[in-house]
Motif scaffolding. Structure first.
Motif, PDB file in Angstrom:
ATOM      1  N   CYS A   1     -11.652 -22.394 -27.781  1.00 49.82           N
ATOM      2  CA  CYS A   1     -12.124 -23.360 -28.770  1.00 49.82           C
ATOM      3  C   CYS A   1     -10.876 -24.037 -29.322  1.00 49.82           C
ATOM      4  CB  CYS A   1     -12.906 -22.666 -29.882  1.00 49.82           C
ATOM      5  SG  CYS A   1     -13.413 -23.809 -31.175  1.00 49.82           S
ATOM      6  N   ARG A   2     -10.841 -25.343 -29.192  1.00 52.59           N
ATOM      7  CA  ARG A   2      -9.633 -26.059 -29.614  1.00 52.59           C
ATOM      8  C   ARG A   2      -9.827 -26.690 -30.990  1.00 52.59           C
ATOM      9  NH1 ARG A   2     -10.004 -26.953 -24.080  1.00 52.59           N
ATOM     10  NH2 ARG A   2      -8.198 -26.200 -22.924  1.00 52.59           N
ATOM     11  N   CYS A   3     -10.872 -26.289 -31.688  1.00 55.26           N
ATOM     12  CA  CYS A   3     -11.142 -26.909 -32.991  1.00 55.26           C
ATOM     13  C   CYS A   3     -10.382 -26.167 -34.093  1.00 55.26           C
ATOM     14  CB  CYS A   3     -12.638 -26.964 -33.232  1.00 55.26           C
ATOM     15  SG  CYS A   3     -13.460 -27.942 -31.969  1.00 55.26           S
ATOM     16  N   THR A   4     -11.110 -25.404 -34.922  1.00 53.90           N
ATOM     17  CA  THR A   4     -10.409 -24.799 -36.055  1.00 53.90           C
ATOM     18  C   THR A   4     -10.177 -23.298 -35.884  1.00 53.90           C
ATOM     19  OG1 THR A   4     -12.477 -24.485 -37.183  1.00 53.90           O
ATOM     20  CG2 THR A   4     -11.279 -26.510 -37.656  1.00 53.90           C
ATOM     21  N   GLY A   5     -10.231 -22.817 -34.666  1.00 53.68           N
ATOM     22  CA  GLY A   5      -9.906 -21.410 -34.457  1.00 53.68           C
ATOM     23  C   GLY A   5     -11.140 -20.536 -34.407  1.00 53.68           C
ATOM     24  N   TYR A   6     -10.888 -19.226 -34.384  1.00 54.56           N
ATOM     25  CA  TYR A   6     -11.931 -18.278 -34.002  1.00 54.56           C
ATOM     26  C   TYR A   6     -12.521 -17.498 -35.176  1.00 54.56           C
ATOM     27  CZ  TYR A   6     -10.242 -19.372 -29.380  1.00 54.56           C
ATOM     28  OH  TYR A   6      -9.896 -20.048 -28.241  1.00 54.56           O
ATOM     29  N   VAL A   7     -11.999 -17.711 -36.384  1.00 55.28           N
ATOM     30  CA  VAL A   7     -12.414 -16.862 -37.511  1.00 55.28           C
ATOM     31  C   VAL A   7     -13.924 -16.958 -37.737  1.00 55.28           C
ATOM     32  CG1 VAL A   7     -12.173 -16.486 -39.996  1.00 55.28           C
ATOM     33  CG2 VAL A   7     -10.153 -16.990 -38.603  1.00 55.28           C
TER      34      VAL A   7
ATOM     35  N   GLU B   1     -12.482 -13.721 -25.148  1.00 50.81           N
ATOM     36  CA  GLU B   1     -11.115 -14.196 -24.861  1.00 50.81           C
ATOM     37  C   GLU B   1     -11.067 -15.249 -23.758  1.00 50.81           C
ATOM     38  OE1 GLU B   1      -8.539 -11.039 -23.743  1.00 50.81           O
ATOM     39  OE2 GLU B   1      -9.629 -10.590 -21.895  1.00 50.81           O
TER      40      GLU B   1
ATOM     41  N   LYS C   1     -13.171 -10.102 -30.182  1.00 45.03           N
ATOM     42  CA  LYS C   1     -12.111 -11.010 -29.712  1.00 45.03           C
ATOM     43  C   LYS C   1     -11.897 -10.856 -28.206  1.00 45.03           C
ATOM     44  CE  LYS C   1      -9.678 -11.482 -34.085  1.00 45.03           C
ATOM     45  NZ  LYS C   1      -8.648 -10.924 -34.945  1.00 45.03           N
TER      46      LYS C   1
ATOM     47  N   GLN D   1     -18.213 -26.384 -34.165  1.00 44.21           N
ATOM     48  CA  GLN D   1     -17.429 -27.511 -34.686  1.00 44.21           C
ATOM     49  C   GLN D   1     -17.676 -28.712 -33.777  1.00 44.21           C
ATOM     50  OE1 GLN D   1     -14.040 -24.891 -35.006  1.00 44.21           O
ATOM     51  NE2 GLN D   1     -15.555 -23.672 -36.092  1.00 44.21           N
TER      52      GLN D   1
END
Ligand code: FES
Ligand code: FES
Length: 165
Positions: free
Chosen positions: A136-142, A132, A128, A100
């Motif tokens: 990432c401070r964008c849209t998450g880890y999915v 850990e 995960k 991202q």
């Protein structure tokens, strides 16, 4: 005080002088000009500076240069394939929209690389756990987890085909 150190960097032996108070992140970025390893928090919190040392993901901002002596260090630049192509993990991150802002991506990819070297078929929870330390401070880890899973599945497929299954 300066010291002379030598180690293996992305598969090649290198040597240089370094100040004792430097960390490995500084050495990589400012001496070897490998800018792919990012300087985020500088205090072991974000994982942006992750490199792989002797097979383990390590925060290079906390790693004293003196301890690099004789070790094998791999940075994101070291994942480039012999033909100059991106590593499958890098491709997967792009294809799954897991890059991202991109600031965390090199460190995230290096943590994933270390994980997949050790565990060819990580579960979602293991992935995960493996990332850990990388924020990432964008849209998450999915999408990041999906990208890493896709490479694990790909390498499983290669191994099965190599065994004729
Ligand atoms: S820059 Fe090293 S953990 Fe954040
Ligand atoms: S892609 Fe933006 S912090 Fe990770």
């Amino acid at each position: 005080m300066k010291r002379h150190i030598s180690f293996i960097l992305n598969g090649e032996k290198v040597e240089t002088d370094a100040e004792d108070h430097w960390n490995l992140l500084h050495l990589l970025r400012e001496v070897f000009e490998l800018k792919g390893t990012k300087d985020g928090c500088g205090s072991g919190e974000c994982g942006a500076c992750t490199v792989v040392i002797d097979g383990k993901a390590v925060n290079s901002c906390l790693f004293p240069v003196s301890e690099a002596e004789g070790r094998s260090v791999i940075t994101i630049e070291g994942l480039r394939q012999p033909d100059g192509d991106l590593h499958p993990l890098q491709k997967a991150f792009v294809e799954h929209g897991a890059v991202q802002c991109g600031y965390c991506s090199p460190g995230m990819i290096m943590s994933a690389y270390a994980l997949l070297q050790e565990n060819h078929e990580p579960s979602e929870d293991e992935i995960k756990d493996g990332i850990e330390g990388n924020l990432c401070r964008c849209t998450g880890y999915v999408k990041i987890v999906e990208a890493i899973r896709s490479v694990a599945a790909l390498s499983k497929d290669f191994r099965e085909r190599a065994r004729g299954e």
